[in-house]
Design an enzyme around this catalytic site. Sequence first.
Site, short mmCIF file in Angstrom:
data_model
loop_
_atom_site.label_atom_id
_atom_site.label_comp_id
_atom_site.label_asym_id
_atom_site.label_seq_id
_atom_site.Cartn_x
_atom_site.Cartn_y
_atom_site.Cartn_z
N HIS A 1 50.02 -38.23 5.75
CA HIS A 1 49.63 -39.63 5.90
C HIS A 1 48.29 -39.79 6.62
CE1 HIS A 1 53.96 -40.90 5.07
NE2 HIS A 1 53.21 -41.16 4.04
N ASP B 1 55.70 -54.07 -9.52
CA ASP B 1 57.03 -54.61 -9.79
C ASP B 1 57.44 -54.39 -11.23
OD1 ASP B 1 58.20 -55.63 -7.40
OD2 ASP B 1 56.58 -57.08 -7.32
C1 PEP Z 1 52.73 -55.89 -8.19
O1 PEP Z 1 53.94 -56.09 -8.17
O2 PEP Z 1 52.17 -55.07 -8.93
C2 PEP Z 1 51.86 -56.65 -7.27
C3 PEP Z 1 50.55 -56.56 -7.35
O3 PEP Z 1 52.45 -57.40 -6.31
P1 PEP Z 1 53.11 -56.81 -4.98
O4 PEP Z 1 52.79 -55.34 -4.91
O5 PEP Z 1 52.54 -57.60 -3.87
O6 PEP Z 1 54.56 -57.07 -5.23
MG MG Z 2 54.74 -57.85 -7.24
#
Ligand code: PEP
Ligand code: MG
Length: 567
Positions: free
Chosen positions: A198, A452
């Site tokens: 990290h 997501d």
């Molecule tokens: C995603 O889901 O790709 C996104 C950009 O939103 P977050 O990572 O904030 O959920």
């Molecule tokens: Mg997202």
Amino acid sequence: MAQDKLWQGIGVSAGRACGQVWVLQGDTSKLSAVEATSFSSIDSEQELIRLQQAVGLTEINLTKYEQQVRAEQGEEFARIFTAHKLLLSDPSFVGEAQARIKAKAIPAEQAMQQVATEAITMLKGIADPYFQERAVDVQDVLAQLLQNLAGKDNAELSFPATGLWLVLADELTPAQTISLPKERVLGFIVRTGGKTSHAAILARTYGIPAVVGVKAGWEELANLQWVELDGDEGWVRPGTVGITSAATGNDADSAEAEDTLELTTSQMILAANVGNPNDLPLVHKFKGQGVGLYRTEFLFMGDHLPSENEQVEAYSKVIAACAPYVTVIRTLDIGGDKKAPALQLPVEQNPFLGVRALRLCLQHPEIFRVQLRAIWRAAAVGPTDVMFPMVATLEELLKAKELLGAARMELVNEGYSVGELQVGIMIEIPAAAWNAAKLAKEVDFFSIGTNDLTQYMLAVDRENSALAELYQTYHPAVLGMIARVSAAAIQAGIWVGICGEAGGDSLLVPFFAALGIKELSMAPSSLPKVRRTLARLSFAAHEKQQLVEEILDCATAEEVVTKLKSI
Ligand code: PEP
Ligand code: MG
């Protein structure tokens, strides 16, 4: 002669630096040994209380680091500290130490040290370097616990108050990395660790040259006062007394990027993801063409909800600083792993599938209204787009647009000046991706949230490290869905961008370019590499088609990666 000497390590963060050395003293095993011998008779109850207090203090510090890194570098890096907090609450860690205190009446330091040492030995015994490097995380949390048990503050590293320094450390933990004043750190030289540690990730993120894994001749090196390092080639050698300089890999990238900016502008917009106005210097440093994702939820994670004026101020700062480029403001995305204590939301069984993002806003129109008003007002300052996260159905989108329109009407009636807004949605739920052609009729743009979308398409919790191998953005199904969304957008005459982590992945740039993606938005430090990749790219229309077909024809993520690497 000393100048002929050269120590080889692993270059983990690009760039050259030379300067005076500051040695970080942080041997946690010595600290614990001293503390442990100073106890003569042990009161178990007292030890349990001391440990509990140290755990509380450590948690506060970790939350502080988490928030700082989130604000400076974004969610991806903040997760390092989120993981440390999880370790702290793991029953087999502090819980096991508590059990040993009760059973054996040993000091808290000794109990923690025993448990952590066993975990470290276990992790280091696994052949996979990823797990070996996670031992440093255990070491880091242990060090903070021991410091707090001893009443010392980790943040108070004895770093010199002035000047620029090369940090030399036997081991460098994320907490130590974050506690250092990065603007005065020329480089890192670390005896242990590898590319995925990290501290290495943080060094890259902050654009500080670093060499790790310098094992041979460490004692001799540690006695030098002036040192030079090369974070690309991974070497360290004696430096010339009095010469201080640093050239980060990103500086080199920016120079090259300068020549190609025109070209890339015509092909694709390369924008930055930000969490708050503090990120703006990084957007400028790495020449972001505006902000493609402003994660506004970080404003809501404190102890109170931001007022309309506070929101207007934060959004306006970003919009004004990015003009004439556009700032894409994403409405509140609380829920899932992002908590807003001030909202006092009920605990859910499956938060990632729960009342998150737009769902939460539609259930709490009083909160949403304030944010929508603030966005309209801030948009008067410069070019602004707004987008809604986690849209699953057309009805949700229509409702959100209705509330957006109502907020505008209110403001106009109250005499406020409001700006122009393009309205878009994030495509991150498979149902929305599948239905993209219908949704496209209602918006000006799509921004694909690959983080997501991957999570929901593969049914893999994005936070669960035990499933990390299954979290495959390169999966042909995910890329196929992106292709479908992009085709639907182009057909409908709206623009489409990528704002998940995949947007900053240079390996995927040819695929995205071939699809006709108009904007990639990413962590600011990813911009130079993506810009270079894009500048080198040139293919004819039929080649684009062929590339997309070949990628989508792959059966596995591994095949996709092999294909992408061959371009
Ligand atoms: C995603 O889901 O790709 C996104 C950009 O939103 P977050 O990572 O904030 O959920
Ligand atoms: Mg997202």
